[in-house]
Design a protein around this motif. Structure first.
Motif, PDB file in Angstrom:
ATOM      1  N   ALA A 184       0.814  -1.221   0.000  1.00  0.00           N
ATOM      2  CA  ALA A 184       0.000   0.000   0.000  1.00  0.00           C
ATOM      3  C   ALA A 184       0.846   1.268   0.000  1.00  0.00           C
ATOM      4  CB  ALA A 184      -0.925   0.008   1.211  1.00  0.00           C
ATOM      5  N   MET A 185       2.044   1.218   0.545  1.00  0.00           N
ATOM      6  CA  MET A 185       2.836   2.443   0.701  1.00  0.00           C
ATOM      7  C   MET A 185       3.159   3.148  -0.618  1.00  0.00           C
ATOM      8  SD  MET A 185       3.184   3.875   3.403  1.00  0.00           S
ATOM      9  CE  MET A 185       3.566   3.923   5.088  1.00  0.00           C
ATOM     10  N   PRO A 186       3.569   2.463  -1.670  1.00  0.00           N
ATOM     11  CA  PRO A 186       3.797   3.185  -2.930  1.00  0.00           C
ATOM     12  C   PRO A 186       2.523   3.860  -3.457  1.00  0.00           C
ATOM     13  CG  PRO A 186       4.797   1.009  -3.034  1.00  0.00           C
ATOM     14  CD  PRO A 186       3.976   1.060  -1.768  1.00  0.00           C
ATOM     15  N   ALA A 238       2.895  14.894  -0.837  1.00  0.00           N
ATOM     16  CA  ALA A 238       3.372  15.900   0.119  1.00  0.00           C
ATOM     17  C   ALA A 238       3.699  15.281   1.475  1.00  0.00           C
ATOM     18  CB  ALA A 238       2.339  17.013   0.271  1.00  0.00           C
ATOM     19  N   LEU A 239       2.966  14.242   1.859  1.00  0.00           N
ATOM     20  CA  LEU A 239       3.236  13.592   3.139  1.00  0.00           C
ATOM     21  C   LEU A 239       4.593  12.891   3.144  1.00  0.00           C
ATOM     22  CD1 LEU A 239      -0.230  12.040   4.036  1.00  0.00           C
ATOM     23  CD2 LEU A 239       0.808  14.105   4.966  1.00  0.00           C
ATOM     24  N   PHE A 240       5.044  12.482   1.982  1.00  0.00           N
ATOM     25  CA  PHE A 240       6.324  11.775   1.871  1.00  0.00           C
ATOM     26  C   PHE A 240       7.461  12.730   1.536  1.00  0.00           C
ATOM     27  CE2 PHE A 240       3.138   8.581   1.397  1.00  0.00           C
ATOM     28  CZ  PHE A 240       3.686   7.415   1.897  1.00  0.00           C
ATOM     29  N   ASN A 241       7.205  13.668   0.636  1.00  0.00           N
ATOM     30  CA  ASN A 241       8.260  14.546   0.142  1.00  0.00           C
ATOM     31  C   ASN A 241       8.834  15.457   1.213  1.00  0.00           C
ATOM     32  OD1 ASN A 241       7.905  13.370  -2.356  1.00  0.00           O
ATOM     33  ND2 ASN A 241       6.588  15.012  -3.125  1.00  0.00           N
ATOM     34  N   ALA A 242       8.137  15.634   2.305  1.00  0.00           N
ATOM     35  CA  ALA A 242       8.621  16.473   3.401  1.00  0.00           C
ATOM     36  C   ALA A 242       9.689  15.769   4.244  1.00  0.00           C
ATOM     37  CB  ALA A 242       7.449  16.880   4.290  1.00  0.00           C
ATOM     38  N   HIS A 243       9.989  14.509   3.905  1.00  0.00           N
ATOM     39  CA  HIS A 243      10.907  13.717   4.736  1.00  0.00           C
ATOM     40  C   HIS A 243      12.090  13.205   3.922  1.00  0.00           C
ATOM     41  CE1 HIS A 243       8.065  13.847   8.009  1.00  0.00           C
ATOM     42  NE2 HIS A 243       7.124  13.646   7.095  1.00  0.00           N
ATOM     43  N   PRO A 244      13.290  13.251   4.528  1.00  0.00           N
ATOM     44  CA  PRO A 244      14.478  12.763   3.814  1.00  0.00           C
ATOM     45  C   PRO A 244      14.622  11.246   3.832  1.00  0.00           C
ATOM     46  CG  PRO A 244      15.118  13.591   5.965  1.00  0.00           C
ATOM     47  CD  PRO A 244      13.636  13.873   5.804  1.00  0.00           C
ATOM     48  N   ASN A 245      13.943  10.580   4.779  1.00  0.00           N
ATOM     49  CA  ASN A 245      14.101   9.135   4.919  1.00  0.00           C
ATOM     50  C   ASN A 245      12.895   8.550   5.658  1.00  0.00           C
ATOM     51  OD1 ASN A 245      14.594   9.528   7.786  1.00  0.00           O
ATOM     52  ND2 ASN A 245      16.684  10.108   7.234  1.00  0.00           N
ATOM     53  N   SER A 246      12.856   7.231   5.708  1.00  0.00           N
ATOM     54  CA  SER A 246      11.706   6.572   6.329  1.00  0.00           C
ATOM     55  C   SER A 246      11.665   6.795   7.836  1.00  0.00           C
ATOM     56  CB  SER A 246      11.700   5.072   5.996  1.00  0.00           C
ATOM     57  OG  SER A 246      12.834   4.419   6.511  1.00  0.00           O
ATOM     58  N   ASN A 294       2.382  10.396  14.309  1.00  0.00           N
ATOM     59  CA  ASN A 294       1.414  10.937  15.275  1.00  0.00           C
ATOM     60  C   ASN A 294       1.198  12.438  15.112  1.00  0.00           C
ATOM     61  OD1 ASN A 294       0.997   8.471  16.693  1.00  0.00           O
ATOM     62  ND2 ASN A 294       2.841   8.830  17.875  1.00  0.00           N
ATOM     63  N   SER A 295       2.256  13.158  14.804  1.00  0.00           N
ATOM     64  CA  SER A 295       2.179  14.617  14.813  1.00  0.00           C
ATOM     65  C   SER A 295       1.814  15.238  13.469  1.00  0.00           C
ATOM     66  CB  SER A 295       3.509  15.205  15.292  1.00  0.00           C
ATOM     67  OG  SER A 295       4.559  14.819  14.414  1.00  0.00           O
ATOM     68  N   ILE A 296       2.084  14.538  12.370  1.00  0.00           N
ATOM     69  CA  ILE A 296       1.819  15.109  11.050  1.00  0.00           C
ATOM     70  C   ILE A 296       0.902  14.221  10.220  1.00  0.00           C
ATOM     71  CG2 ILE A 296       2.860  15.837   8.863  1.00  0.00           C
ATOM     72  CD1 ILE A 296       5.390  16.586  10.476  1.00  0.00           C
ATOM     73  N   ILE A 297       1.263  12.968  10.058  1.00  0.00           N
ATOM     74  CA  ILE A 297       0.545  12.095   9.127  1.00  0.00           C
ATOM     75  C   ILE A 297      -0.890  11.843   9.583  1.00  0.00           C
ATOM     76  CG2 ILE A 297       0.481   9.804   8.080  1.00  0.00           C
ATOM     77  CD1 ILE A 297       3.607   9.955   8.150  1.00  0.00           C
ATOM     78  N   HIS A 298      -1.090  11.392  10.800  1.00  0.00           N
ATOM     79  CA  HIS A 298      -2.450  11.096  11.241  1.00  0.00           C
ATOM     80  C   HIS A 298      -3.323  12.353  11.341  1.00  0.00           C
ATOM     81  CE1 HIS A 298      -1.337   6.848  12.818  1.00  0.00           C
ATOM     82  NE2 HIS A 298      -1.546   6.870  11.522  1.00  0.00           N
TER      83      HIS A 298
END
Length: 176
Positions: A72-74, A82-90, A98-102
């Motif tokens: 499901a992740m891809p 945008a939820l993924f691009n804001a992060h450099p790594n997993s 908890n603080s951003i995604i949910h």
């Protein structure tokens, strides 16, 4: 459970087993199958689909949920870049659950019931995630974690503490 989860499951099933497989799975699970992304549906529908698919594939429901979460992740990255691009790594991505995604999930899908994770970063670089949810889908969470590592081109292992231990709802993530 929100319909978007059923929509992603349908996409995973069709991608891995063909378009007819989804209809066959709906029949085997004896569920309606018309799921809109913003709708809310009984958790029993998802459980019936998991049971039917695991029986058909000859794997445990836990293994099926691992596969679904990972596959499901891809799709989630494609739908919500945008939820993924804001992060450099997993690791960064997972730490933001908890603080951003949910909170973002709740904006998109009001009424969604998201799990909560208590995070503990360990001196050896591992991450302990204590899972808390009324749905008891820790196996799906484990798959999501592995899928996040895949999306970021990383390798990770997730160890689940054995049932009966005082840490049975803890996932330990280790990056290689």
């Amino acid at each position: 459970m929100k319909g978007v989860v059923f929509n992603i499951l349908e996409e995973v099933v069709e991608k891995n087993h063909g378009a007819e497989a989804w209809d066959e799975l709906l029949d085997a699970a004896n569920v309606g199958g018309t799921y809109t992304s913003l709708g809310s549906y009984p958790d029993t529908d998802m459980l019936a689909l998991v049971q039917a698919a695991s029986a058909h594939l000859g794997i445990t429901p836990a293994e099926l949920l691992h596969r679904f979460g990972r596959d499901a992740m891809p799709i989630l990255k494609e739908r919500y870049p945008a939820l993924f691009n804001a992060h450099p790594n997993s690791r960064s991505f997972i730490l933001s659950v908890n603080s951003i995604i949910h909170p973002e999930v709740l904006k998109l899908y009001p009424g969604a019931i998201c799990p909560h994770f208590q995070m503990k970063e360990n001196a050896d670089g591992t991450l302990d995630m204590t899972y808390s949810s009324q749905r008891h889908l820790i196996d799906l969470a484990q798959g999501f974690i592995l899928g996040a590592a895949d999306v970021f081109g990383e390798r990770a292992t997730v160890e689940r503490f054995p049932p009966g231990s005082d840490k049975e709802n803890v996932l330990r993530v280790k990056w290689q």
